[in-house]
Design a protein around this motif. Sequence first.
Motif, PDB file in Angstrom:
ATOM      1  N   GLY A  84       0.827  -1.199   0.000  1.00 19.33           N
ATOM      2  CA  GLY A  84       0.000   0.000   0.000  1.00 19.33           C
ATOM      3  C   GLY A  84       0.858   1.244   0.000  1.00 19.33           C
ATOM      4  O   GLY A  84       2.091   1.169  -0.059  1.00 19.33           O
ATOM      5  N   ASP A  85       0.191   2.377   0.062  1.00 21.33           N
ATOM      6  CA  ASP A  85       0.916   3.651   0.113  1.00 21.33           C
ATOM      7  C   ASP A  85       1.554   3.799   1.500  1.00 21.33           C
ATOM      8  O   ASP A  85       0.881   3.644   2.522  1.00 21.33           O
ATOM      9  N   ASN A  86       2.827   4.108   1.504  1.00 15.51           N
ATOM     10  CA  ASN A  86       3.552   4.089   2.783  1.00 15.51           C
ATOM     11  C   ASN A  86       3.046   5.135   3.794  1.00 15.51           C
ATOM     12  O   ASN A  86       3.092   4.905   4.987  1.00 15.51           O
ATOM     13  N   ASP A 113      14.784   4.130  -0.136  1.00 14.08           N
ATOM     14  CA  ASP A 113      15.348   4.296  -1.468  1.00 14.08           C
ATOM     15  C   ASP A 113      14.165   4.654  -2.372  1.00 14.08           C
ATOM     16  O   ASP A 113      13.689   3.835  -3.151  1.00 14.08           O
ATOM     17  N   PRO A 148      11.804   6.720  -5.295  1.00 12.12           N
ATOM     18  CA  PRO A 148      12.115   7.243  -6.633  1.00 12.12           C
ATOM     19  C   PRO A 148      12.935   8.537  -6.478  1.00 12.12           C
ATOM     20  O   PRO A 148      12.710   9.314  -5.551  1.00 12.12           O
ATOM     21  N   PHE A 155       7.272   0.447 -11.470  1.00 12.20           N
ATOM     22  CA  PHE A 155       6.821   1.665 -10.794  1.00 12.20           C
ATOM     23  C   PHE A 155       7.198   2.868 -11.645  1.00 12.20           C
ATOM     24  O   PHE A 155       8.009   2.764 -12.578  1.00 12.20           O
ATOM     25  N   ARG A 162       5.972  12.046   3.695  1.00 13.22           N
ATOM     26  CA  ARG A 162       6.384  10.700   4.100  1.00 13.22           C
ATOM     27  C   ARG A 162       7.573  10.729   5.066  1.00 13.22           C
ATOM     28  O   ARG A 162       7.617   9.962   6.029  1.00 13.22           O
ATOM     29  N   TYR A 176      14.312  -6.919 -10.269  1.00 13.80           N
ATOM     30  CA  TYR A 176      13.561  -5.708  -9.926  1.00 13.80           C
ATOM     31  C   TYR A 176      14.407  -4.502 -10.327  1.00 13.80           C
ATOM     32  O   TYR A 176      15.575  -4.409  -9.931  1.00 13.80           O
ATOM     33  N   THR A 210      16.274  -1.105 -10.293  1.00 12.90           N
ATOM     34  CA  THR A 210      16.858  -0.283  -9.212  1.00 12.90           C
ATOM     35  C   THR A 210      17.189  -1.074  -7.948  1.00 12.90           C
ATOM     36  O   THR A 210      17.428  -0.495  -6.890  1.00 12.90           O
ATOM     37  N   GLN A 211      17.220  -2.410  -8.053  1.00 12.55           N
ATOM     38  CA  GLN A 211      17.568  -3.239  -6.881  1.00 12.55           C
ATOM     39  C   GLN A 211      18.955  -2.860  -6.362  1.00 12.55           C
ATOM     40  O   GLN A 211      19.917  -2.742  -7.122  1.00 12.55           O
ATOM     41  N   LYS A 212      19.087  -2.669  -5.062  1.00 12.57           N
ATOM     42  CA  LYS A 212      20.364  -2.275  -4.456  1.00 12.57           C
ATOM     43  C   LYS A 212      21.113  -3.505  -3.950  1.00 12.57           C
ATOM     44  O   LYS A 212      20.511  -4.516  -3.615  1.00 12.57           O
ATOM     45  N   ALA A 251      10.444   1.771   3.901  1.00  8.86           N
ATOM     46  CA  ALA A 251       9.099   2.203   3.503  1.00  8.86           C
ATOM     47  C   ALA A 251       8.935   2.274   1.977  1.00  8.86           C
ATOM     48  O   ALA A 251       7.851   2.617   1.498  1.00  8.86           O
ATOM     49  N   TYR A 252      10.001   1.998   1.221  1.00  2.00           N
ATOM     50  CA  TYR A 252       9.933   1.900  -0.253  1.00  2.00           C
ATOM     51  C   TYR A 252      10.728   0.640  -0.600  1.00  2.00           C
ATOM     52  O   TYR A 252      11.778   0.725  -1.230  1.00  2.00           O
ATOM     53  N   SER A 304      12.331  -4.771  -4.059  1.00  4.09           N
ATOM     54  CA  SER A 304      12.498  -6.233  -4.046  1.00  4.09           C
ATOM     55  C   SER A 304      12.855  -6.771  -2.659  1.00  4.09           C
ATOM     56  O   SER A 304      13.114  -7.962  -2.514  1.00  4.09           O
ATOM     57  N   THR A 320      15.459  -5.816  -0.476  1.00  2.96           N
ATOM     58  CA  THR A 320      16.879  -5.950  -0.130  1.00  2.96           C
ATOM     59  C   THR A 320      17.120  -5.671   1.362  1.00  2.96           C
ATOM     60  O   THR A 320      17.770  -6.459   2.055  1.00  2.96           O
ATOM     61  N   ALA A 338       3.704  -1.326  -5.039  1.00  2.00           N
ATOM     62  CA  ALA A 338       3.671  -2.116  -6.276  1.00  2.00           C
ATOM     63  C   ALA A 338       3.466  -3.595  -5.945  1.00  2.00           C
ATOM     64  O   ALA A 338       4.217  -4.166  -5.149  1.00  2.00           O
TER      65      ALA A 338
HETATM   66  C1  LIG Z   1      13.860   2.604  -6.070  1.00  4.91           C
HETATM   67  S1  LIG Z   1      12.671   1.380  -5.711  1.00  4.91           S
HETATM   68  C2  LIG Z   1      13.328   0.560  -4.282  1.00  4.91           C
HETATM   69  C3  LIG Z   1      14.293  -0.548  -4.648  1.00  4.91           C
HETATM   70  C4  LIG Z   1      14.811  -1.320  -3.440  1.00  4.91           C
HETATM   71  N1  LIG Z   1      15.710  -0.531  -2.634  1.00  4.91           N
HETATM   72  C5  LIG Z   1      15.477  -2.629  -3.836  1.00  4.91           C
HETATM   73  O1  LIG Z   1      16.654  -2.862  -3.463  1.00  4.91           O
HETATM   74  O2  LIG Z   1      14.838  -3.422  -4.536  1.00  4.91           O
HETATM   75  C6  LIG Z   1      11.376   2.393  -5.065  1.00  4.91           C
HETATM   76  C7  LIG Z   1      10.115   1.649  -4.665  1.00  4.91           C
HETATM   77  O3  LIG Z   1       9.238   2.550  -4.001  1.00  4.91           O
HETATM   78  C8  LIG Z   1       7.911   2.166  -4.271  1.00  4.91           C
HETATM   79  N2  LIG Z   1       7.063   3.328  -3.961  1.00  4.91           N
HETATM   80  C9  LIG Z   1       7.039   4.538  -4.573  1.00  4.91           C
HETATM   81  N3  LIG Z   1       6.166   5.362  -3.949  1.00  4.91           N
HETATM   82  C10 LIG Z   1       5.639   4.664  -2.909  1.00  4.91           C
HETATM   83  C11 LIG Z   1       4.674   4.985  -1.906  1.00  4.91           C
HETATM   84  N4  LIG Z   1       4.108   6.178  -1.816  1.00  4.91           N
HETATM   85  N5  LIG Z   1       4.367   4.019  -1.002  1.00  4.91           N
HETATM   86  C12 LIG Z   1       4.936   2.781  -1.055  1.00  4.91           C
HETATM   87  N6  LIG Z   1       5.856   2.434  -2.016  1.00  4.91           N
HETATM   88  C13 LIG Z   1       6.199   3.370  -2.913  1.00  4.91           C
HETATM   89  C14 LIG Z   1       7.932   1.744  -5.728  1.00  4.91           C
HETATM   90  O4  LIG Z   1       6.861   0.882  -6.033  1.00  4.91           O
HETATM   91  C15 LIG Z   1       9.304   1.054  -5.824  1.00  4.91           C
HETATM   92  O5  LIG Z   1       9.192  -0.335  -5.624  1.00  4.91           O
END
Ligand SMILES: C[S@@+](CC[C@H](N)C(=O)[O-])C[C@H]1O[C@@H](n2cnc3c(N)ncnc32)[C@H](O)[C@@H]1O
Length: 343
Positions: free
Chosen positions: A10-12, A31, A33, A54, A109, A254, A256-258, A280-281, A284, A286, A304
């Motif tokens: 859901g939305d964080n 991490d 966007p 996303f 957030r 995924y 942008t996976q870190k 909170a984001y 995948s 990590t 997502a």
């Molecule tokens: C850059 S990716 C994170 C990658 C992660 N660090 C990894 O190692 O896989 C950003 C994530 O934030 C999620 N996202 C963006 N806005 C969000 C929100 N308002 N609430 C929850 N998730 C959100 C996206 O769906 C995406 O999966």
Amino acid sequence: MPVQNLLFHGDNREVLRTHFGEGTVELCYIDPPFYSRRDYYHPATGEDPPSRAFTDRWTWDAEAAGAYHAILENAGGQQTAASVALLRGLRGMLGESSLLAYLSSLTLRVAEIRRVLAPHGTFYLHADPSAAHYLKLICDALFLPGGGEFRNEIVWSYESGGRAARDFSWKHDTLLRYTKSARWTYHADAVRLPRTETRRNHMKRGVDPDGRGFRSIKSAGRIYRYYDDEGVPPSDVWTDLGHLHQRDPERLGYPTQKPEALLERIILASSDPGDLVLDAYCGSGTTLAVAQRLGRRWAGIDQAETAIAMTRRRLAALVTPGAEARPDTPPAAPAATINPTPD
Ligand SMILES: C[S@@+](CC[C@H](N)C(=O)[O-])C[C@H]1O[C@@H](n2cnc3c(N)ncnc32)[C@H](O)[C@@H]1O
């Protein structure tokens, strides 16, 4: 009941508001966007065209205006006079733009994250040069008035990816590190790096009565001794951690996976076993996978479906011998709140 290994779809902002009490999280890494103004796709599913994971495109629409006004009215009570003044000023500078939409979303957030952090908690915000300078102002405005502190701007420098033809290539990310108060967890010994010989060539070599080798140097009348087997605490420039390359076995597909090594350094330095680590984001998963491996409790949030499904599989593979982290079939729709690990 303390939060224990939970994954939220859901939305964080909503999830944090409804499921997390004040002061319950010892470490939060995000991490989000980066304001790259593009969409991110799944290469791994084999779909043609690939499905979108996303989006990092922002527009000034009714939702953005609502977020901006929620900050100005301090809806939720988590804003500071400084963050309200800052956003008002940014509107004057940026107008009702896509960038103001992005910064309003992050301000709401980060304010919730500050609320849920424990008094001795630490927050890491991962960004890149697109908006890191604005995000630092936002974190200052939210953390400093309540006694929080800015501790580091970490430069994570890497060599992977292509080179720009008409610019110096962007080859670093920025990790802003804030603490909720002047008392925080930091374990330098847990993240020491091997000493490199070249850095110490100007020092005198020696061996102590126990046979341990060291280098020493005299400065301002004091002798400093650095043991060969002790390692050196990292600086705020991290050059020893690479991005995941195309064929890296850690890669799950995924975007942008870190790398786990990055999160390992953060979690080891800034939390204790049993602490609650929040991402909170989480993408995948990590952060959550590394927290699980290091004996921390964890909580992840992502809006997502594919991120949640991938994280669920990744965590299940860690606790269930023989389970596969990598997806071969499209994931089933996850439940609203799920707990992938048995208690
Ligand atoms: C850059 S990716 C994170 C990658 C992660 N660090 C990894 O190692 O896989 C950003 C994530 O934030 C999620 N996202 C963006 N806005 C969000 C929100 N308002 N609430 C929850 N998730 C959100 C996206 O769906 C995406 O999966």
